[in-house]
Structures are given as structure tokens and as C-alpha cells.
Write a protein that holds these residues in place. Structure first.
Motif, PDB file in Angstrom:
ATOM      1  N   ASP A   1      35.535  26.098   6.021  1.00  0.00           N
ATOM      2  CA  ASP A   1      36.739  25.335   6.347  1.00  0.00           C
ATOM      3  C   ASP A   1      37.330  25.682   7.715  1.00  0.00           C
ATOM      4  O   ASP A   1      37.247  24.891   8.664  1.00  0.00           O
TER       5      ASP A   1
ATOM      6  N   GLU B   1      38.311  26.595  -1.742  1.00  0.00           N
ATOM      7  CA  GLU B   1      38.260  25.550  -0.703  1.00  0.00           C
ATOM      8  C   GLU B   1      37.006  24.679  -0.882  1.00  0.00           C
ATOM      9  O   GLU B   1      37.012  23.496  -0.536  1.00  0.00           O
TER      10      GLU B   1
ATOM     11  N   HIS C   1      47.335  22.211  -1.453  1.00  0.00           N
ATOM     12  CA  HIS C   1      48.000  23.129  -0.532  1.00  0.00           C
ATOM     13  C   HIS C   1      49.523  23.053  -0.557  1.00  0.00           C
ATOM     14  O   HIS C   1      50.184  24.043  -0.263  1.00  0.00           O
TER      15      HIS C   1
ATOM     16  N   HIS D   1      45.635  33.189  -0.341  1.00  0.00           N
ATOM     17  CA  HIS D   1      45.592  31.749  -0.077  1.00  0.00           C
ATOM     18  C   HIS D   1      44.691  30.984  -1.051  1.00  0.00           C
ATOM     19  O   HIS D   1      45.119  30.008  -1.663  1.00  0.00           O
TER      20      HIS D   1
ATOM     21  N   VAL E   1      45.713  28.149  -3.761  1.00  0.00           N
ATOM     22  CA  VAL E   1      45.196  26.774  -3.676  1.00  0.00           C
ATOM     23  C   VAL E   1      44.594  26.355  -5.022  1.00  0.00           C
ATOM     24  O   VAL E   1      44.742  25.202  -5.454  1.00  0.00           O
TER      25      VAL E   1
HETATM   26 ZN    ZN Z   1      43.309  26.359   2.698  1.00  0.00          ZN
END
Ligand code: ZN
Ligand code: NAD
Length: 347
Positions: free
Chosen positions: A121, A169, A234, A250, A254
Motif C-alpha cells: 500500500d 490492507e 479507515h 493501524h 482498520v
Molecule cells: Zn491504511
């Protein structure tokens, strides 16, 4: 054999090279070089004209770090013809990219991502940033790298949390853009994180995610439309991250955010509850958290969502799935529906 993908961003095209040992290609780029390295990542043998080692951690993703990179470049008398090299995760990539966007009004830089999240990502697409005490990624610039060199071998030393966080992700990419990728993740199940195969399975995942990200960036580099779908999970996720004072990483946030968004989309009848359930089961198989700690009140989480930088005059803007493999941006959803989604997403 290395795989080469192309990202034809409007402001500059570049190759994304994936394979064992591809970091060595840094040597073929002209100019004097400043290596910006994450303190947890040993230098594999990059010979640069200078090096700066960053203190690892999101809390050090600051403008002070950007300044220290620029000062090191100035001490080395680097010019606009020279090159910055980012070796590390998303934090190192974002900071190095930001420094290279502003040092002498812009120098070239290459990304050598070392976390799964950065490989699938953050290293592609040219968004660069630092955080402010007032919020995450509030300063930054669009500045595309000159190359992205991805060696999955770096993943071997990654912590389990950072591996599963990167997987969040990958699930995001699958839910918004690629049903087949979702099927593959489901078929691989827990073994994909419990017994990871970095030589083939991960190479395929990284390749597919980079391909999809490059396509989105090609059609909407500056996030005027389509690129916003990459924010799936997000808006909910950032609220969890912020409320936890970043103790929930993170990727984990998510994952919780995608579950909340999936529940909301099912409540709204945008996708079926069986699809929401499939997403939930996959996240669980990947050993990701899916619920909010009991002490996080839904009303407080909603309040944080109200200050998201993607909102507009019609209120909180969210990316919601229409089916596995497709999502869209929506606004104007009644806040009581969002509160209900948070409630259904509690421990
Ligand atoms: Zn992210
Ligand atoms: N620019 C973008 O488009 C974009 C997209 C997604 C995320 N991001 C940003 O990326 C950041 C998150 O990225 P991340 O998860 O890579 O975080 P990170 O850079 O903080 O890395 C996570 C941890 O892994 C360590 N690490 C890195 N490589 C390692 C390796 N090979 N072996 C062992 N440990 C290693 C780091 O020191 C750190 O402790 C966030 O700041 C987020 O905002 C940017």
C-alpha cells in the motif's frame, strides 16, 4: 525472476519491481544518495553517500523528523539532482517522501519498503506525510517516487502484529476491488499468517495489490474521486486508533473499522449480511481484531469521525462495500445508523 509493474501516475511514471534481492537496483540510479533507514531495519548493504537512521514508531512521524532528513541532506551538500532512499515501513516511506518533496523544492526518491503494509500500500502512489499533534497525516505532499523496489525477504523479521496489520490492507484491497483476491485469502485461511510463504504466496499478494493501487492512482492521483475508496475501513479505523492513543496499531484498527463499515453496509442493505459475515470470518482467520474495546463509547468514536479530513458539508463521508470486490463513497448517512454499527461492533 523479478516482476516489474508500471505505475503511470499523471505527475510521473515509474516501475515497481518485486523479487528477491531487488533492493540492489538502488545502485543503478544516478546521483549522490542519502539513505533514510528505519532503526529496526539493518542495512542490507546499501552504499550511500550519507545515512540517517530514524527512531521507529508512529509517534516519531513528525515534522522534526522531516527537518532532520533535510538537514542531513544539506550537510552532505546534496543538490536537486541527488536521490533519497527510504528503507523501512510506511512511516519511513512517508517521511522520506515528504522530505524529498520539499528539500530544494523537490528531489528524486526511491522506496524500498520493508513492512507488508508498505509493500502492498504505502510505497506506491506518492502520498507523503507527517503527523501533527492535532492529527495524523495533516501535513504532506503528493510526490511520486522514481522507483519502488520490493524484496519480500524483508518480511521474515517482521513481527506477527505487523504481518497481520499488513494483511488488513490486503483484505481492504480485496473487498473494494478484487473478489478473486478475497477468495484466495479465504482459501489460504489462517496458514497465510501462521505459516507464511514469503517466496510465492506473498509475492502474488504484493503484486496484485500494487497492480490495483497503481491503477487507482493512474486514474485519480490527487484523490478527486475514485482514490478515496482506498480509505475503506479507515474513517471508523482512525477513530479507534485515535481513541486508543495509537496503542491499537493501524492495521488492527482498520480491521475493526472494516467490520464496523461492513455491519453498517448490511444494516443499510448495501450488501448482504452473509457478505459482511464472510469479511468478518476472514479477518478473524487472519488473527485480526474485529471488535472495539468495551470502554470505547460509540458516541466518543462518532465524535472523532466528525473531524475526519475527508468529510464535507453533507457530513461524515464513508466508503462502504456494495459487494465483495466493489465499494463506493457515500455521505449523508444518519449518525444514529453509525452509532448502531459501533454498538454492534463492541466486545
Ligand atoms: Zn491504511
Ligand atoms: N502513503 C500512503 O499512501 C500510506 C498508505 C498506508 C499507510 N501509510 C502510513 O504508513 C504508516 C504505517 O506503516 P507501517 O505499518 O509500515 O508502520 P511502520 O513504518 O511504523 O513499521 C511498523 C514497525 O515495523 C518495524 N519494521 C519495519 N520493517 C521491519 C522489518 N523488515 N523487520 C522488522 N521490523 C520492521 C518498524 O520499525 C516499526 O516498528 C502509517 O503512518 C500510515 O499513515 C501511508
Amino acid at each position: 525472476m523479478a516482476e516489474i509493474l508500471r505505475c503511470n501516475a499523471a505527475s510521473g511514471a515509474y516501475d515497481i519491481t518485486i523479487g528477491k534481492g531487488v533492493w540492489e537496483k538502488f545502485a543503478s540510479f544516478p546521483g549522490r544518495k542519502l539513505l533514510v533507514r528505519d532503526g529496526n531495519v539493518p542495512n542490507p548493504g546499501i552504499e550511500a553517500d550519507g545515512e540517517i537512521v530514524l527512531t521507529p514508531g508512529e509517534q516519531y512521524k513528525t515534522f522534526a523528523a522531516v527537518e532532520s532528513i533535510c538537514r542531513r541532506a544539506a550537510q552532505l551538500h546534496l543538490t536537486r539532482k541527488d536521490l533519497f532512499i527510504a528503507l523501512g515501513g510506511g512511516v519511513t516511506g512517508d517521511l522520506t517522501g515528504f522530505a524529498s518533496a520539499i528539500y530544494m523544492r523537490g528531489v528524486r526518491f526511491i522506496q524500498i519498503p520493508t513492512t507488508l503494509l508498505a509493500m502492498v500500500d504505502a510505497s506506491v502512489g506518492g502520498k507523503t506525510a507527517a503527523d501533527l499533534p492535532e492529527g495524523k497525516n495533516l501535513i504532506g505532499a503528493f510526490h511520486q517516487p522514481e522507483a519502488v523496489l520490493i524484496d519480500p525477504g524483508f518480511l521474515k523479521t517482521l513481527s506477527f502484529t505487523d504481518l497481520t496489520g499488513g494483511m488488513a490492507e490486503v483484505v481492504k484491497t480485496a473487498v473494494i476491488l478484487d473478489r478473486q483476491l478475497f477468495d484466495r485469502l479465504e482459501a489460504a485461511g489462517e496458514s497465510s499468517v501462521l505459516a507464511p510463504d514469503f517466496d510465492s504466496f506473498y509475492v502474488e499478494l504484493i503484486k496484485r495489490c500494487c497492480q490495483l493501487k497503481a491503477q487507482v492512482v493512474e486514474s485519480d492521483e490527487k484523490e478527486n474521486g475514485l482514490r478515496a475508496i482506498l480509505n475503506y475501513g479507515h474513517t471508523f479505523g482512525h477513530a479507534v486508533e485515535q481513541k486508543s492513543l495509537f496503542s491499537i496499531p493501524h492495521g488492527a484498527a482498520v480491521a475493526i473499522g472494516m467490520n464496523a463499515a461492513g455491519i453498517l453496509a448490511a444494516e443499510l442493505g448495501m450488501w448482504s449480511s452473509s457478505e459482511a459475515e464472510r469479511q468478518l470470518e476472514l479477518l478473524k482467520k487472519l488473527r485480526l481484531p474485529v471488535t472495539v474495546p468495551a470502554e470505547f463509547a460509540p458516541a466518543e468514536l462518532l465524535e472523532i469521525m466528525r473531524s475526519d479530513k475527508k468529510n464535507d458539508s453533507s457530513g461524515i463521508r464513508l466508503v462502504l462495500p456494495e459487494k465483495i470486490g466493489s465499494a463506493k463513497t457515500v455521505s449523508g448517512i444518519p449518525e444514529k445508523m453509525m452509532l448502531k454499527a459501533w454498538e454492534l461492533c463492541h466486545d
